[in-house]
Design a protein around this motif. Structure first.
Motif, mmCIF file in Angstrom:
data_model
loop_
_atom_site.group_PDB
_atom_site.id
_atom_site.type_symbol
_atom_site.label_atom_id
_atom_site.label_comp_id
_atom_site.label_asym_id
_atom_site.label_seq_id
_atom_site.Cartn_x
_atom_site.Cartn_y
_atom_site.Cartn_z
ATOM 1 N N ASP A 120 -9.288 -4.521 -0.568
ATOM 2 C CA ASP A 120 -9.646 -3.326 0.193
ATOM 3 C C ASP A 120 -8.690 -2.170 -0.063
ATOM 4 O O ASP A 120 -8.973 -1.042 0.331
ATOM 5 N N VAL A 121 -7.555 -2.464 -0.693
ATOM 6 C CA VAL A 121 -6.585 -1.412 -0.992
ATOM 7 C C VAL A 121 -6.617 -1.059 -2.466
ATOM 8 O O VAL A 121 -6.822 0.087 -2.856
ATOM 9 N N SER A 158 -5.175 7.907 -4.977
ATOM 10 C CA SER A 158 -5.538 9.300 -4.722
ATOM 11 C C SER A 158 -6.136 9.431 -3.330
ATOM 12 O O SER A 158 -6.868 8.570 -2.859
ATOM 13 N N GLY A 159 -5.754 10.510 -2.652
ATOM 14 C CA GLY A 159 -6.209 10.722 -1.295
ATOM 15 C C GLY A 159 -5.396 9.974 -0.266
ATOM 16 O O GLY A 159 -5.688 10.015 0.910
ATOM 17 N N ALA A 160 -4.324 9.292 -0.716
ATOM 18 C CA ALA A 160 -3.559 8.449 0.205
ATOM 19 C C ALA A 160 -2.878 9.246 1.293
ATOM 20 O O ALA A 160 -2.658 8.751 2.385
ATOM 21 N N GLN A 161 -2.533 10.503 1.025
ATOM 22 C CA GLN A 161 -1.823 11.282 2.027
ATOM 23 C C GLN A 161 -2.640 11.509 3.291
ATOM 24 O O GLN A 161 -2.119 11.893 4.311
ATOM 25 N N PRO A 169 6.990 7.082 4.048
ATOM 26 C CA PRO A 169 5.824 6.978 4.926
ATOM 27 C C PRO A 169 4.980 5.761 4.602
ATOM 28 O O PRO A 169 4.945 5.279 3.486
ATOM 29 N N ASP A 170 4.231 5.332 5.594
ATOM 30 C CA ASP A 170 3.383 4.152 5.454
ATOM 31 C C ASP A 170 1.926 4.556 5.514
ATOM 32 O O ASP A 170 1.527 5.331 6.361
ATOM 33 N N THR A 172 0.835 -1.204 0.000
ATOM 34 C CA THR A 172 0.000 0.000 0.000
ATOM 35 C C THR A 172 0.862 1.243 0.000
ATOM 36 O O THR A 172 0.608 2.209 -0.727
ATOM 37 N N ASN A 173 1.904 1.217 0.824
ATOM 38 C CA ASN A 173 2.814 2.355 0.880
ATOM 39 C C ASN A 173 3.468 2.619 -0.472
ATOM 40 O O ASN A 173 3.579 3.754 -0.930
ATOM 41 N N GLU A 174 3.893 1.552 -1.140
ATOM 42 C CA GLU A 174 4.548 1.703 -2.435
ATOM 43 C C GLU A 174 3.587 2.301 -3.463
ATOM 44 O O GLU A 174 3.966 3.194 -4.234
#
Length: 273
Positions: A160-161, A86-89, A121-122, A76-78
């Protein structure tokens, strides 16, 4: 030709069926497709001595298992790092934070013996449903996922990811695979693989690059391989059923990689180009 949408691909097949060969050929033929390897991500973090890498290295050295949750978090982090979620931050936390330390400390059963951790970051996988809805469909966000998922439970967590939209089941008769691996020799320090029937070393028994001796893998012995094959069938059947229910499973069979590759290319083009 350009892709018309993101291709999110996994290859499923028994050990020795030629998944690595097909992955290399797909990546060479379709440059917009990149690879994401759970093993490479783990090795990167261990090599760079990140906090998570140090923890995972200890787990491996003591015979523990790298958990599914940890592998999923790293993938997920990668994806987020590449800008494909999008919106991951909104869900970022540093690997060095106490939250991550506690999560890693609680890791239990999972994927055996892979070495992984990360300095960037994770993204919290607990926000998976939110992230899945915003997984990028841009063609540049196309990838071949290597090493994960291997079970139906892992596949459900990955859904889910970011949802896989093409799961390829590669099939070759068992007796053909056994004949293939009986001719396989390996240069252990580099991982280079030779086969005396179609990719023989220039000099029998020695590596082309270093001249060092080649060896046979213990798990290539027929009785050991048959046990591995049975285990693969047990775990892969529910995995393939999962992707069949989602309507993204495609099966291809053949006696050799050269027979399978053209079929694979045609179907990829039909689905994504």
């Amino acid at each position: 030709m350009r892709l018309r949408k993101a291709a999110r691909v996994i290859l499923v097949g028994a050990p020795g069926v030629g998944k690595g060969t097909q992955a290399e050929r797909l990546l060479a033929r379709f440059p917009q497709l990149s690879t994401i390897s759970s093993g490479d991500l783990l090795r990167h973090n261990v090599k760079n001595r990140t906090p998570l890498g140090i923890k995972v290295e200890h787990t491996m050295k003591t015979g523990g298992l790298v958990s599914d949750a940890l592998i999923l978090r790293l993938i997920t982090n990668e994806l987020g790092h590449r800008g494909w979620l999008s919106g991951a931050q909104e869900n970022v936390m540093a690997f060095s934070s106490p939250a991550v330390g506690e999560a890693v400390a609680s890791e239990g059963s999972g994927v055996p013996g892979i070495d992984y951790a990360m300095s960037s970051p994770d993204i919290n996988p607990n926000a998976g449903a939110h992230l899945s809805a915003q997984a990028s469909d841009d063609p540049s966000a196309s990838f071949l996922l290597d090493g994960f998922p291997r079970t139906a439970a892992q596949a459900r967590s990955l859904d889910d990811v970011v949802p896989i939209n093409w799961a390829v089941s590669i099939k070759t008769p068992l007796d053909v695979i056994i004949r293939r691996i009986s001719s396989r020799w390996v240069h252990e320090p580099s991982g280079r693989i030779y086969n005396t029937t179609f990719n023989a070393p220039r000099a029998p028994g020695v590596d082309d690059v270093t001249g060092e001796p080649l060896v046979r893998r213990a798990d290539d012995e027929e009785d050991i391989y048959r046990a591995r094959f049975r285990k693969f069938e047990e775990t892969s059947e529910p995995l393939l059923e999962h992707y069949a229910r989602k309507g993204v499973l495609w099966e291809v069979d053949g006696m050799s990689s050269d027979e399978i590759s053209p079929k694979l290319f045609r179907e990829f083009e039909r689905r994504f180009m």
